[in-house]
Design a protein around this motif. Structure first.
Motif, short mmCIF file in Angstrom:
data_model
loop_
_atom_site.label_atom_id
_atom_site.label_comp_id
_atom_site.label_asym_id
_atom_site.label_seq_id
_atom_site.Cartn_x
_atom_site.Cartn_y
_atom_site.Cartn_z
N LEU A 58 23.51 70.99 -68.72
CA LEU A 58 22.80 71.35 -69.94
C LEU A 58 23.75 71.36 -71.14
O LEU A 58 24.74 72.09 -71.14
CB LEU A 58 22.12 72.71 -69.79
N ASP A 93 14.39 69.66 -71.11
CA ASP A 93 15.26 69.64 -69.93
C ASP A 93 14.56 70.38 -68.81
O ASP A 93 13.84 71.35 -69.04
CB ASP A 93 16.60 70.31 -70.27
N ASN A 127 11.54 64.28 -70.03
CA ASN A 127 12.85 64.91 -69.91
C ASN A 127 13.89 64.16 -70.76
O ASN A 127 14.03 62.94 -70.66
CB ASN A 127 13.29 64.92 -68.44
#
Length: 476
Positions: A58, A93, A127
């Motif tokens: 991330l 995400d 995503n």
């Protein structure tokens, strides 16, 4: 030169902020781009207050570009309200289920939080795509200092946006016009002149909010003319009594809500009553200075003038005209009862005669005729120098010289030869003081060629000059 440009830039910035139009919304709500379905619900912010380490995959920039502005929601038939319009960009995400948007009032420490959740199936398909989130349901107050945060859900450490924001105050024309907190109210008043009290009743202002009222003198700003009074919002009686010392044209009633930067309203009910301004005349006998100072700002032309015997006209004294809104001074002034000050404004003219009540010594001029001559002599309680001439009174305020000037002191006299040219209703003997800068010219007119041994005083046969006049005249 740089500082000048900086000042100009600041002026433009502040001017734009005051004049900026606040965007309108019909309903508050939440919207997300990319066709993603999202929904919001209130949150206490407690469960998401502790952060976790973000997954290695991330990025810390997954959340960025938070922008804050103010919008206004107006419902027909009711008051308008202000809301924060918060925009932020999130990179979708699989580790992020939503966002938490919170606002903290730095004035009251009260907070509001909202959770934003995305539809999982749609968000997984997109995503890595960027989605813009917009939320405008956080209601705020005028001039509020806000701290806004935007976090991910779950709350990952180092993935957070924060920003301080100031809500527009009542100086903004849009806010001042449509937000009830900026409503300055409406005045009704009553004056008790005997007790010197102005009773003020206030209406059309925000309920349950305290309200300040005061008297002030309006110059460049409105300067205090006594302590202000408070009308308590919870009290049913919305009136106060304010004491004043003098009803002046610049005396105003000012009121405003007890909130930061509240818009103020002023009522100046006596602004056309300028007559009281002309009373403030002071004479200094040591310096022979006559001065007037306005108690309020006023654009006025001031003249010294000679009051006529009929008391219905005041002839301007040459070279005494002054245009001023501040203090006016005349040095070395004659204290004759007929020397007056004339004040002229757009509303009219007023004459004040500060020496008319005989508080200062006055001089007199008399004439006596004998052997085809006119003898002129002066009496005065103080030392003085005079000048005498024969003049032709062609106009009311003009007497043109037709002979030689004669100088004479108190106690002395001067003889003026008679001639047929001097006979007539327009020929006058004129005398004035020469030991001062501003003197009243007195005239004895309508000289008859056939009189013998008669004495004249200021144009009245067989009678010394007397001074009977009113101290105040209004010429409109």
């Amino acid at each position: 030169m740089i500082s000048i440009y900086v000042q100009i830039l600041l002026i433009i910035i502040f001017w734009n902020s005051d004049c900026q139009i606040i965007p309108r919304i019909e309903e508050c709500g939440l919207s997300c781009s990319q066709g993603i379905h999202c929904k919001s619900k209130p949150s206490s912010g407690v469960f998401n207050s502790f952060c976790h380490d973000a997954p290695a995959s991330l990025s810390s920039t997954v959340l960025k570009s938070m922008k804050i502005s103010t919008v206004m929601k107006c419902v027909q038939g009711s008051q308008c309200s202000l809301h924060l319009n918060i925009k932020g960009t999130l990179s979708l995400d699989e580790n992020i289920r939503g966002l938490e948007i919170c606002s903290l009032s730095l004035d009251t420490q009260q907070s509001q939080c909202t959770n934003v959740r995305f539809a999982r199936k749609k968000s997984k398909m997109l995503n890595g795509k960027k989605v813009q989130v917009q939320f405008n349901c956080i209601e705020v107050k005028v001039a509020q200092h806000i701290y806004v945060t935007m976090k991910t859900v779950p709350n990952y450490c180092e993935v957070k946006l924060s920003q301080e924001y100031y809500v527009e105050d009542c100086r903004n024309s849009d806010v001042g016009k449509y937000i009830s907190d900026c409503s300055a109210g409406k005045f009704d008043y009553n004056v008790d002149r005997a007790r010197k009290i102005i009773s003020v009743n206030v209406s059309n202002f925000l309920r349950d909010q305290d309200y300040y009222v005061r008297l002030c003198h309006k110059w460049f700003t409105c300067e205090d003319a006594g302590a202000f009074s408070v009308i308590k919002g919870k009290e049913s009686l919305k009136s106060v009594s304010l004491k004043y010392s003098q009803l002046l044209p610049c005396l105003c009633i000012e009121g405003w809500l007890a909130i930061p930067d509240a818009r103020r309203i002023q009522l100046c009910p006596f602004e056309n009553d300028t007559k009281v301004l002309w009373d403030n005349i002071v004479y200094n006998p040591v310096t022979q200075t006559l001065a007037w100072e306005p108690a309020c700002p006023v654009l006025v032309m001031v003249n010294l003038c000679r009051l006529t015997k009929s008391n219905d006209h005041c002839e301007d004294i040459q070279n005494s005209s002054k245009n001023s809104s501040e203090k006016v001074k005349y040095s070395r002034v004659d204290t004759h009862p007929r020397l007056c000050m004339k004040f002229t404004t757009k509303q009219g003219s007023w004459v004040k005669c500060p020496f008319a009540h005989g508080e200062f010594p006055a001089w007199k001029m008399r004439t006596a005729a004998a052997a085809e001559q006119i003898q002129v002599f002066f009496t005065s309680q103080t030392k003085a120098q005079f000048s005498v001439l024969v003049c032709n009174r062609t106009q009311l305020a003009s007497c043109e010289s037709v002979g030689t000037h004669h100088s004479v002191s108190v106690g002395d006299s001067v003889s003026i030869p008679m001639s047929r040219e001097m006979c007539g209703s327009t020929i006058c003997i004129q005398g004035w003081r020469t030991d001062v800068d501003y003197s009243v010219p007195l005239q004895i007119c309508d000289i008859h060629c056939d009189f013998r041994g008669q004495t004249y005083g200021d144009g009245n046969p067989a009678k010394a000059m007397t001074h009977r006049m009113k101290s105040v005249h209004s010429l409109h």
